[in-house]
Design a protein around this motif. Structure first.
Motif, mmCIF file in Angstrom:
data_model
loop_
_atom_site.group_PDB
_atom_site.id
_atom_site.type_symbol
_atom_site.label_atom_id
_atom_site.label_comp_id
_atom_site.label_asym_id
_atom_site.label_seq_id
_atom_site.Cartn_x
_atom_site.Cartn_y
_atom_site.Cartn_z
ATOM 1 N N ASP A 65 21.965 48.523 -4.222
ATOM 2 C CA ASP A 65 21.166 49.674 -3.855
ATOM 3 C C ASP A 65 20.907 50.129 -2.389
ATOM 4 O OD1 ASP A 65 22.552 52.500 -3.016
ATOM 5 O OD2 ASP A 65 20.277 53.675 -4.492
ATOM 6 N N TYR A 202 16.243 55.313 -3.197
ATOM 7 C CA TYR A 202 17.645 54.219 -3.045
ATOM 8 C C TYR A 202 18.291 55.281 -4.514
ATOM 9 C CZ TYR A 202 16.352 50.649 -0.581
ATOM 10 O OH TYR A 202 15.387 49.633 0.267
ATOM 11 N N LYS A 204 20.206 55.061 -7.036
ATOM 12 C CA LYS A 204 20.676 54.779 -7.810
ATOM 13 C C LYS A 204 19.660 54.388 -8.198
ATOM 14 C CE LYS A 204 24.146 51.576 -7.222
ATOM 15 N NZ LYS A 204 24.701 50.163 -7.390
ATOM 16 N N ASN A 206 17.098 55.680 -8.684
ATOM 17 C CA ASN A 206 15.850 57.317 -8.255
ATOM 18 C C ASN A 206 14.533 56.685 -7.777
ATOM 19 O OD1 ASN A 206 15.829 59.789 -9.254
ATOM 20 N ND2 ASN A 206 14.596 59.537 -10.984
ATOM 21 N N ASN A 338 19.343 44.059 -13.973
ATOM 22 C CA ASN A 338 20.428 44.186 -14.377
ATOM 23 C C ASN A 338 21.138 42.937 -14.996
ATOM 24 O OD1 ASN A 338 23.613 45.392 -15.037
ATOM 25 N ND2 ASN A 338 22.150 47.350 -14.639
#
Length: 368
Positions: A65, A202, A204, A206, A338
Motif C-alpha cells: 500500500d 496506510y 489498506k 488501517n 498475505n
C-alpha cells in the motif's frame, strides 16, 4: 453425408475418451554425473532466485500500500537588520515566514531589496534599449511593456544628467533590483528552527502514525533538536543543519535563495511490530545551481506593505525577497503478509522448477 456423420461420431467418442483418461509421468533415472550436476545447479539457481530476490528483496509474499500524508510546519527564530530605507528592524516569524501556512512547504526570508515610500505618480522608466529616448516622439502615450514598470505618459524626461527615458505612471520611485547585498541581511536565519508535524496513513492496513512518536512529551519537544546520533526522533530541525546535510552552505544559498527538499521516507514492513515503522529524514537541494547555466539563479518574489499618510495618500514599501523555500516531500510503501501473493509466487516458483526437466532432456539430446 454418411462419412461426415461417422467422422463426427468417431471424433466425439475420441474426445470423450480423452476426457476420461488419466496419465502419469514416466520417470527415467539418468546415472550421469554431468547431467546430474547441471540439473542440481539449475534447481539451486531457481531456489536462490525465489528465496533471495522474490522473497527477501522484493518481498513478493506481501500485499503493498502507498502512504497518504499530511504535513504542518511551524518556524521559530528572531533576526535583526539595520539598513537604509528601513532602519533598525527586528524580524520575527510573522515577517520572514511568507506565507505563514503553506501546503507541505514554507519560505524563510534571508535577503532583500527594499524600496520604501512608493506612491502612485509619474517618474522616469529605468533605462534599457526600449525605454531610452531623445524626444517625446520616441515615447507612446498609453503603451506598456510587460517587462517595464508602468504605463507611458508620452513624455521623454531626464533619468540622469546624461540619459533620458520615457516617463511612466507607476509606483514611484521605481525599484532598482540590481543592488542585492552580497551577504544575506538575515544571516541569523541559519539558527531558526522548524517543527515539522507529519501524520501518515496506510488505509489498506488501517495503519496510522505520526513523526512525533508516542514516547515524546512536551518537555522533550521544548529542548530537543534533530541529530542523527543523539536525537534521531526529534521533529525540530535547525535550518543550517538541514542545508548542511544537503552539502550546501547556508550563507551562500541564502544570498540569492533556493529550494531545499526535506524528504521523509515512511517505507515500513508491517510484519514487524509497529515501533519499527518510523520516519527516515534526508535533505537535498531541489533548484538548479549549475554554474554553466546560471541564468535566473536562486528563488525570489515581491511583496509590499501598504500605509496611508496623514493626508490620506496611499504609500507602500516594496520588498523583493530572497530566501529558501523548504518543500516537505513524504513518500513510502508498506507491506504485510498475505496468503494470496504468497500462493501466486510459490506456484510460479514450482512452475519454474518444472521447466528443469525439459532443460535436462535438451541436455541429453545434445549427447551429454
Amino acid at each position: 453425408f454418411l462419412f461426415h456423420k461417422c467422422f463426427c461420431a468417431s471424433t466425439g467418442m475420441a474426445c470423450l475418451s480423452c476426457l476420461l483418461e488419466y496419465g502419469t509421468v514416466k520417470i527415467i533415472v539418468i546415472r550421469n554425473k554431468a547431467v546430474g550436476s547441471v540439473f542440481r545447479l539449475i534447481q539451486f539457481l531457481i531456489i536462490l532466485y525465489v528465496i533471495g530476490y522474490v522473497c527477501v528483496v522484493r518481498k513478493s509474499y506481501q500485499v503493498k500500500d502507498s502512504v497518504i500524508s499530511t504535513v504542518t510546519t511551524k518556524v521559530k527564530g528572531t533576526g535583526f537588520t539595520n539598513i537604509s530605507g528601513l532602519g533598525a528592524h527586528v524580524w520575527d516569524v510573522a515577517d520572514y515566514n511568507i506565507p505563514p501556512e503553506g501546503e507541505s512547504s514554507f519560505f524563510v526570508l534571508t535577503n532583500m531589496i527594499i524600496t520604501p515610500n512608493q506612491m502612485q505618480s509619474s517618474c522616469p522608466e529605468l533605462p534599457d534599449q526600449s525605454t531610452i529616448c531623445m524626444s517625446d516622439s520616441d515615447c507612446t502615450e498609453g503603451s506598456s511593456d510587460v517587462r517595464g514598470n508602468g504605463i507611458q505618459t508620452g513624455l521623454c524626461v531626464n533619468y540622469s544628467e546624461t540619459v533620458k527615458t520615457c516617463e511612466v505612471l507607476s509606483w514611484c520611485p521605481l525599484e532598482i533590483d540590481t543592488d542585492l547585498p552580497e551577504n544575506p541581511l538575515l544571516a541569523a536565519a541559519e539558527n531558526f528552527t522548524v517543527l515539522i508535524k507529519n501524520t501518515v496513513t496506510y488505509p489498506k492496513f488501517n495503519f496510522h502514525k505520526r513523526n512525533i512518536l508516542p514516547d515524546v512529551n512536551s518537555s522533550y519537544l521544548k529542548q530537543c533538536e534533530f541529530n542523527r546520533i543523539t536525537d534521531p526522533h526529534c521533529p525540530i530541525f535547525r535550518l543550517k543543519d538541514m542545508v548542511a546535510e544537503a552539502e550546501e552552505d547556508f550563507q551562500t544559498m541564502a544570498t540569492r535563495g533556493g529550494v531545499l527538499g526535506i524528504l521523509i521516507d515512511w517505507s515500513c514492513d508491517l510484519d514487524f511490530p509497529e515501533h519499527y515503522c518510523g520516519p527516515k529524514y534526508s535533505f537535498c537541494r531541489m533548484d538548479n545551481k549549475n554554474p554553466e547555466n546560471n541564468v535566473a539563479p536562486g528563488y525570489n518574489f515581491r511583496f509590499a506593505k501598504y500605509y496611508k499618510t496623514t493626508d490620506d495618500v496611499e504609500t507602500r514599501t516594496l520588498i523583493k525577497s530572497y530566501g529558501i523555500r523548504f518543500d516537505v516531500i513524504v513518500f513510502g510503501t508498506a507491506g504485510k503478509f498475505n496468503i494470496v501473493p504468497t500462493i501466486v509466487n510459490v506456484g510460479a516458483a514450482l512452475t519454474i522448477l518444472g521447466l528443469v526437466s525439459p532443460v535436462k532432456s535438451a541436455v541429453l539430446g545434445l549427447g551429454v
